[in-house]
Design a protein around this motif. Structure first.
Motif, PDB file in Angstrom:
ATOM      1  N   ARG A  16     -23.732 133.872 137.355  1.00 52.16           N
ATOM      2  CA  ARG A  16     -23.545 135.388 137.795  1.00 52.16           C
ATOM      3  C   ARG A  16     -22.628 136.104 136.872  1.00 52.16           C
ATOM      4  N   GLY A  17     -22.478 137.582 136.979  1.00 57.44           N
ATOM      5  CA  GLY A  17     -21.540 138.353 136.456  1.00 57.44           C
ATOM      6  C   GLY A  17     -21.724 138.152 135.005  1.00 57.44           C
ATOM      7  N   ILE A  18     -20.408 138.222 134.430  1.00 58.38           N
ATOM      8  CA  ILE A  18     -20.279 138.387 132.989  1.00 58.38           C
ATOM      9  C   ILE A  18     -20.960 137.096 132.136  1.00 58.38           C
ATOM     10  N   GLY A  19     -20.542 135.882 132.888  1.00 61.49           N
ATOM     11  CA  GLY A  19     -21.202 134.903 132.211  1.00 61.49           C
ATOM     12  C   GLY A  19     -22.639 134.986 132.297  1.00 61.49           C
ATOM     13  N   ALA A  20     -23.496 135.582 133.324  1.00 59.68           N
ATOM     14  CA  ALA A  20     -24.868 135.425 133.163  1.00 59.68           C
ATOM     15  C   ALA A  20     -25.306 136.639 132.205  1.00 59.68           C
ATOM     16  N   ALA A  21     -24.673 137.700 132.319  1.00 57.10           N
ATOM     17  CA  ALA A  21     -25.078 138.576 131.142  1.00 57.10           C
ATOM     18  C   ALA A  21     -24.846 137.971 129.661  1.00 57.10           C
ATOM     19  N   THR A  22     -23.706 137.115 129.618  1.00 56.62           N
ATOM     20  CA  THR A  22     -23.305 136.789 128.203  1.00 56.62           C
ATOM     21  C   THR A  22     -24.500 135.679 127.921  1.00 56.62           C
ATOM     22  N   ALA A  23     -25.078 134.821 128.990  1.00 59.27           N
ATOM     23  CA  ALA A  23     -26.089 133.679 128.532  1.00 59.27           C
ATOM     24  C   ALA A  23     -27.437 134.518 128.147  1.00 59.27           C
ATOM     25  N   THR A  24     -27.590 135.708 128.871  1.00 53.08           N
ATOM     26  CA  THR A  24     -28.884 136.292 128.632  1.00 53.08           C
ATOM     27  C   THR A  24     -28.723 136.852 127.146  1.00 53.08           C
ATOM     28  N   LEU A  25     -27.753 137.564 126.952  1.00 59.76           N
ATOM     29  CA  LEU A  25     -27.724 138.171 125.330  1.00 59.76           C
ATOM     30  C   LEU A  25     -27.537 137.197 124.446  1.00 59.76           C
ATOM     31  N   ALA A  26     -26.858 136.004 124.733  1.00 59.49           N
ATOM     32  CA  ALA A  26     -26.582 135.031 123.575  1.00 59.49           C
ATOM     33  C   ALA A  26     -28.112 134.448 123.371  1.00 59.49           C
ATOM     34  N   ALA A  27     -28.923 134.319 124.505  1.00 59.33           N
ATOM     35  CA  ALA A  27     -30.212 133.636 124.225  1.00 59.33           C
ATOM     36  C   ALA A  27     -31.174 134.349 123.508  1.00 59.33           C
ATOM     37  N   GLN A  28     -30.997 135.770 123.600  1.00 57.53           N
ATOM     38  CA  GLN A  28     -31.760 136.800 123.099  1.00 57.53           C
ATOM     39  C   GLN A  28     -31.356 136.803 121.521  1.00 57.53           C
ATOM     40  N   GLN A  29     -30.080 136.480 121.110  1.00 52.16           N
ATOM     41  CA  GLN A  29     -29.685 136.452 119.713  1.00 52.16           C
ATOM     42  C   GLN A  29     -29.567 134.937 119.042  1.00 52.16           C
ATOM     43  N   GLY A  30     -30.494 134.078 119.830  1.00 54.05           N
ATOM     44  CA  GLY A  30     -30.886 132.807 119.090  1.00 54.05           C
ATOM     45  C   GLY A  30     -29.791 131.458 119.342  1.00 54.05           C
ATOM     46  N   TRP A  31     -29.220 131.845 120.451  1.00 56.70           N
ATOM     47  CA  TRP A  31     -28.279 130.501 120.957  1.00 56.70           C
ATOM     48  C   TRP A  31     -29.215 129.855 121.983  1.00 56.70           C
ATOM     49  N   ALA A  32     -29.139 128.513 121.893  1.00 54.86           N
ATOM     50  CA  ALA A  32     -29.577 127.699 123.251  1.00 54.86           C
ATOM     51  C   ALA A  32     -28.402 127.536 124.025  1.00 54.86           C
ATOM     52  N   VAL A  33     -28.621 127.862 125.359  1.00 51.78           N
ATOM     53  CA  VAL A  33     -27.451 128.071 126.163  1.00 51.78           C
ATOM     54  C   VAL A  33     -27.415 127.099 127.377  1.00 51.78           C
ATOM     55  N   VAL A  34     -26.229 126.386 127.472  1.00 54.50           N
ATOM     56  CA  VAL A  34     -25.839 125.787 128.622  1.00 54.50           C
ATOM     57  C   VAL A  34     -25.262 126.905 129.685  1.00 54.50           C
ATOM     58  N   VAL A  35     -25.958 126.762 130.920  1.00 52.55           N
ATOM     59  CA  VAL A  35     -25.477 127.714 131.914  1.00 52.55           C
ATOM     60  C   VAL A  35     -24.913 126.839 132.855  1.00 52.55           C
ATOM     61  N   ASN A  36     -23.547 126.880 132.859  1.00 49.86           N
ATOM     62  CA  ASN A  36     -22.468 126.227 133.788  1.00 49.86           C
ATOM     63  C   ASN A  36     -22.504 126.904 135.166  1.00 49.86           C
ATOM     64  N   TYR A  37     -22.260 126.221 136.330  1.00 56.06           N
ATOM     65  CA  TYR A  37     -22.147 126.933 137.500  1.00 56.06           C
ATOM     66  C   TYR A  37     -21.235 125.950 138.288  1.00 56.06           C
ATOM     67  N   ALA A  38     -20.617 126.651 139.213  1.00 58.47           N
ATOM     68  CA  ALA A  38     -19.781 125.546 140.424  1.00 58.47           C
ATOM     69  C   ALA A  38     -20.704 125.118 141.526  1.00 58.47           C
ATOM     70  N   SER A  39     -21.559 126.015 142.123  1.00 55.91           N
ATOM     71  CA  SER A  39     -22.100 125.817 143.316  1.00 55.91           C
ATOM     72  C   SER A  39     -23.415 126.356 143.607  1.00 55.91           C
ATOM     73  N   ASN A  40     -23.479 127.562 142.853  1.00 52.34           N
ATOM     74  CA  ASN A  40     -24.739 128.165 142.919  1.00 52.34           C
ATOM     75  C   ASN A  40     -25.996 127.946 142.119  1.00 52.34           C
TER      76      ASN A  40
END
Ligand code: NAP
Length: 259
Positions: A16-40
């Motif tokens: 969620r939030g800043i982390g989710a926005a960063t994941a989306t943008l990093a993926a657009q720029q060519g990164w493979a992304v590990v999306v960590n979360y606590a419970s959701n």
């Protein structure tokens, strides 16, 4: 084990939030992304599906960053899946309800430091073990090829958050010191370490502290007269991750509309 051709970034609190926005943008720029979360898990899966639908690579991994065993299990799963780590964004963070210091329980203060500070330390430790070019730093394998760490601090580290959450502000102050020390410690080992200090950003975190309208109520205190968006913070984080920031380390970048 297959080794990812894409650079891999692990982003804590990316459901969620800043982390989710960063994941989306990093993926657009060519990164493979590990999306960590606590419970959701549902929110993390939605971020992964959105990235995959756009042709990117992502994997959701659960871990409470305050729990060392869960962090170690997450890094092991990441190793098995991608075989490399190039970036870490220490973004997972929590606030608590508005309170004065004399009202705070030790359990509350400890949670602020467990999640916001010790979680970032342990994730950075695991990242450095994999990234450092220094022989012997990685107890399980060969030296790494360098990398980049971005810590998500807060303008609260400068402002102190009196009457709201001085415990949170102090934890973010620790993140600033951590960023400075770690940046110097690993600069000659191919690792850059920086922090962003967001100001008032429109995310769920304010509701989780019992103040869903906090950004609207405090926007007049921001020289730019508005809150920021998660994407505006993500833009700075992804820039710090990128080779465009190749000579930037130990920076504490305010993303706060002048506040
Ligand atoms: P948010 O919308 O509340 O999202 C928090 C994220 O962190 C979620 O993905 C949550 O996972 C995850 N998380 C919470 N505790 C965790 C834990 N123990 N282990 C792993 N993940 C955990 O928060 P945000 O506003 O985007 O904040 C992100 C970062 O920016 C935090 O470090 C925060 O302190 C910092 N920041 C925010 C603001 C702001 O105004 N929003 C300002 C300055 C700094 P689940 O979905 O599983 O719960």
């Amino acid at each position: 084990m297959n080794i990812s051709k894409q650079p891999v970034v692990l982003i804590t609190g990316a459901s969620r939030g800043i982390g989710a926005a960063t994941a989306t943008l990093a993926a657009q720029q060519g990164w493979a992304v590990v999306v960590n979360y606590a419970s959701n898990a549902r929110a993390a899966d939605a971020v992964v599906q959105q990235i995959q639908a756009a042709g990117g690579t992502a994997l959701a991994l659960q871990a409470d960053v305050a729990d060392e065993a869960q962090v170690l299990a997450m890094f092991a799963q990441m190793d098995a899946h991608f075989g490399r780590l190039d970036g870490l964004v220490n973004n997972a963070g929590v606030v608590d309800a508005q309170a004065r210091v004399e009202e705070m329980t030790v359990a509350r203060i400890r949670r602020m430091f467990d999640v916001n500070v010790i979680g970032s330390f342990v994730c950075a430790r695991e990242a450095v073990r994999r990234m450092s070019t220094r022989p012997g730093v990685n107890p399980h394998g060969a030296p790494g090829r360098g990398g980049v760490i971005v810590n998500v601090s807060s303008a609260a580290a400068r402002l102190g958050s009196p009457g709201q959450y001085v415990d949170y502000a102090a934890a973010k102050g620790a993140i600033d010191s951590f960023t400075i020390g770690l940046a110097k410690e690993v600069a000659a080992e191919g690792i850059r370490v920086n922090a962003v200090r967001p100001g008032l950003i429109e995310t769920d975190i304010h509701a989780s502290g019992g103040l869903p309208d906090r950004v609207a109520q405090l926007a007049h205190l921001v020289p730019m007269q508005r809150g920021g968006t998660a994407d505006e913070v993500a833009q700075s984080i992804v820039w710090l991750l990128s080779p465009a920031a190749s000579y930037v380390t130990m920076a504490l970048l305010d993303v706060s509309g002048g506040r």
